[in-house]
Motif scaffolding. Structure first.
Motif, mmCIF file in Angstrom:
data_model
loop_
_atom_site.group_PDB
_atom_site.id
_atom_site.type_symbol
_atom_site.label_atom_id
_atom_site.label_comp_id
_atom_site.label_asym_id
_atom_site.label_seq_id
_atom_site.Cartn_x
_atom_site.Cartn_y
_atom_site.Cartn_z
ATOM 1 N N SER A 58 7.445 8.841 7.088
ATOM 2 C CA SER A 58 7.009 7.545 7.616
ATOM 3 C C SER A 58 6.494 6.625 6.506
ATOM 4 O O SER A 58 6.638 5.393 6.585
ATOM 5 N N THR A 59 5.932 7.214 5.457
ATOM 6 C CA THR A 59 5.433 6.405 4.342
ATOM 7 C C THR A 59 6.573 5.799 3.548
ATOM 8 O O THR A 59 6.497 4.647 3.111
ATOM 9 N N THR A 60 7.645 6.562 3.350
ATOM 10 C CA THR A 60 8.792 6.010 2.607
ATOM 11 C C THR A 60 9.441 4.884 3.401
ATOM 12 O O THR A 60 9.865 3.873 2.826
ATOM 13 N N ARG A 61 9.522 5.032 4.717
ATOM 14 C CA ARG A 61 10.101 3.958 5.534
ATOM 15 C C ARG A 61 9.214 2.713 5.477
ATOM 16 O O ARG A 61 9.720 1.579 5.403
ATOM 17 N N ALA A 62 7.905 2.914 5.523
ATOM 18 C CA ALA A 62 6.992 1.783 5.444
ATOM 19 C C ALA A 62 7.084 1.092 4.081
ATOM 20 O O ALA A 62 6.973 -0.140 3.989
ATOM 21 N N ALA A 63 7.290 1.862 3.028
ATOM 22 C CA ALA A 63 7.429 1.272 1.694
ATOM 23 C C ALA A 63 8.683 0.409 1.619
ATOM 24 O O ALA A 63 8.671 -0.669 1.011
ATOM 25 N N CYS A 64 9.772 0.875 2.241
ATOM 26 C CA CYS A 64 10.993 0.067 2.270
ATOM 27 C C CYS A 64 10.751 -1.246 3.011
ATOM 28 O O CYS A 64 11.227 -2.318 2.596
ATOM 29 N N ALA A 65 9.991 -1.176 4.104
ATOM 30 C CA ALA A 65 9.670 -2.397 4.857
ATOM 31 C C ALA A 65 8.855 -3.354 4.002
ATOM 32 O O ALA A 65 9.060 -4.585 4.054
ATOM 33 N N GLU A 66 7.945 -2.821 3.213
ATOM 34 C CA GLU A 66 7.154 -3.669 2.319
ATOM 35 C C GLU A 66 8.039 -4.390 1.306
ATOM 36 O O GLU A 66 7.744 -5.513 0.887
ATOM 37 N N LEU A 67 9.127 -3.753 0.930
ATOM 38 C CA LEU A 67 10.058 -4.337 -0.034
ATOM 39 C C LEU A 67 11.086 -5.243 0.633
ATOM 40 O O LEU A 67 11.911 -5.865 -0.049
ATOM 41 N N ARG A 121 0.822 -1.213 0.000
ATOM 42 C CA ARG A 121 0.000 0.000 0.000
ATOM 43 C C ARG A 121 0.858 1.265 0.000
ATOM 44 O O ARG A 121 0.575 2.217 -0.739
ATOM 45 N N ASN A 122 1.893 1.309 0.829
ATOM 46 C CA ASN A 122 2.723 2.509 0.915
ATOM 47 C C ASN A 122 3.545 2.721 -0.353
ATOM 48 O O ASN A 122 3.686 3.840 -0.829
ATOM 49 N N LEU A 123 4.067 1.631 -0.906
ATOM 50 C CA LEU A 123 4.805 1.744 -2.166
ATOM 51 C C LEU A 123 3.878 2.235 -3.272
ATOM 52 O O LEU A 123 4.273 3.053 -4.111
ATOM 53 N N HIS A 124 2.643 1.758 -3.276
ATOM 54 C CA HIS A 124 1.676 2.200 -4.283
ATOM 55 C C HIS A 124 1.387 3.696 -4.128
ATOM 56 O O HIS A 124 1.257 4.424 -5.128
ATOM 57 N N THR A 125 1.313 4.191 -2.886
ATOM 58 C CA THR A 125 1.096 5.619 -2.647
ATOM 59 C C THR A 125 2.230 6.440 -3.246
ATOM 60 O O THR A 125 2.007 7.488 -3.882
ATOM 61 N N ILE A 126 3.442 5.956 -3.084
ATOM 62 C CA ILE A 126 4.594 6.677 -3.626
ATOM 63 C C ILE A 126 4.614 6.586 -5.147
ATOM 64 O O ILE A 126 4.931 7.562 -5.841
ATOM 65 N N ARG A 127 4.238 5.433 -5.681
ATOM 66 C CA ARG A 127 4.166 5.300 -7.139
ATOM 67 C C ARG A 127 3.153 6.275 -7.728
ATOM 68 O O ARG A 127 3.408 6.887 -8.775
ATOM 69 N N LEU A 128 2.017 6.442 -7.053
ATOM 70 C CA LEU A 128 1.020 7.398 -7.528
ATOM 71 C C LEU A 128 1.571 8.825 -7.489
ATOM 72 O O LEU A 128 1.264 9.633 -8.372
ATOM 73 N N ALA A 129 2.364 9.134 -6.467
ATOM 74 C CA ALA A 129 2.969 10.462 -6.385
ATOM 75 C C ALA A 129 3.909 10.704 -7.561
ATOM 76 O O ALA A 129 3.937 11.791 -8.147
ATOM 77 N N VAL A 130 4.670 9.674 -7.924
ATOM 78 C CA VAL A 130 5.557 9.775 -9.084
ATOM 79 C C VAL A 130 4.734 9.948 -10.359
ATOM 80 O O VAL A 130 5.043 10.788 -11.215
ATOM 81 N N ARG A 131 3.675 9.170 -10.488
ATOM 82 C CA ARG A 131 2.817 9.258 -11.683
ATOM 83 C C ARG A 131 2.202 10.654 -11.808
ATOM 84 O O ARG A 131 2.170 11.231 -12.900
#
Length: 341
Positions: free
Chosen positions: A167-176, A4-14
């Motif tokens: 906190s979202t970027t850290r959570a995205a790293c954890a997801e990965l 979910r967090n990685l997807h949020t960041i991907r949407l920000a990039v998009r």
């Protein structure tokens, strides 16, 4: 496994790519400034997903800590593992002008600019970084331009994560399944920004009931719109006041102070000066609107093309503001002679 967090960041990039399509139109790739920290790692992963085969990474080794070369090499390898087409490490030498933070930033951005090959560069500043920047500008009394913080796109620098919490970027790293590198400087209380991050902002959040970082970032966005309008008006005023000898004070004096001082600032930058302080700009403004025969005002010398020991001064003569170069040379007895050119 949730992403979910990685997807949020991907949407920000998009969203960034869609909003700033002029930044990368005609370019085969974008560049990621990859440090190996949580923010840049999450941004790198999201950008690769959004632009497969079109992301290149650059990692800067500042050489400020033992083992920095190993950290940089690991960051570059991580970028390749995430899917970057290439990932290069650039070693830089950090000077001491303006303090360690400023000198490292200058060296980093210069190296990235030289190596980007015309492509836009994504840097991973977050909403939290933006809030810290606004607070620093406010504390320094440096005006709307500084308090407007960082722009989502200030060519060639792109910042897709200005609406994303750290906190979202850290959570995205954890997801990965990635444990990002933690730069010791980011917890070193000798640095003002670190104390803002660890002490001031948490206290403000507690006292004001939360949402402070978002409010500061929103303030930055509002000020960016205001600054853009004022800069446009200032550019028009500069063109109207500009003569072969300098700036026509009669034209300047008819304009509001906000646009007049901005026009003067643009003129200074165009003529080899660095950005003047508020007190210097007001002293120059007094040459326009409070003229009593006062002497010239010294301004910061940008250094480009100027002789060693030269300084720049703004003076008023016959209703015109002009910039003069004063050369200072030593003479017997330790005195210095200043000569205008």
């Amino acid at each position: 496994m949730t992403t979910r967090n990685l997807h949020t960041i991907r949407l920000a990039v998009r969203n960034w790519l869609g909003t700033h399509d002029e930044a990368w139109a005609g370019q085969d790739e974008v560049v990621i400034a990859m440090s190996g920290g949580g923010d840049s790692t999450a941004l790198c992963a999201a950008a690769v997903l959004e632009l497969p085969g079109r992301v290149r990474a650059l990692t800067i080794d500042h050489g400020l800590q033992p083992g920095s070369d190993e950290v940089a090499d690991k960051a570059a390898q991580l970028a390749r593992d995430l899917g970057c087409t290439t990932a290069d490490v650039i070693r830089v030498e950090v000077g001491n002008s303006g303090g360690l933070e400023a000198a490292a930033r200058k060296a980093r951005y210069q190296a990235l600019d030289q190596a980007r090959r015309g492509s836009p560069v994504f840097v991973a500043h977050t909403l939290d970084d933006q809030a810290e920047t606004v607070l620093l500008g406010l504390a320094r009394g440096s005006g709307a331009r500084s308090m407007a913080g960082m722009r989502a796109f200030a060519p060639p620098w792109g910042r897709p994560l200005l609406g994303i919490h750290r906190s979202t970027t850290r959570a995205a790293c954890a997801e990965l399944g990635i444990t990002p590198h933690e730069d010791p400087h980011n917890s070193d209380a000798r640095f003002t920004r670190v104390r803002l991050r660890s002490e001031v902002l948490p206290l403000l959040e507690e006292v004001l009931g939360g949402g402070v970082a978002e409010s500061l970032a929103r303030t930055a966005a509002q000020l960016q719109d205001d600054v853009a309008v004022l800069d446009t008006l200032a550019t028009e005023l500069l063109h109207a006041a500009l003569t072969s000898r300098g700036l026509d004070t009669a034209v300047l004096s008819e304009a509001p102070a906000a646009t007049r001082r901005r026009a003067i600032r643009l003129w200074l930058l165009d003529n080899g000066a660095r950005a003047a302080t508020d007190s210097q700009l007001r002293a120059i403004d007094a040459l326009v609107c409070e003229w009593r025969g006062q002497g010239p005002v010294a301004v910061p010398n940008g250094g480009s093309g100027q002789a060693e020991g030269a300084r720049l001064v703004v003076e008023r003569r016959h209703g015109t503001l002009g910039i003069a170069v004063q050369l200072r040379r030593s003479v017997p007895g330790g005195r210095r002679i200043e000569k205008g050119t």
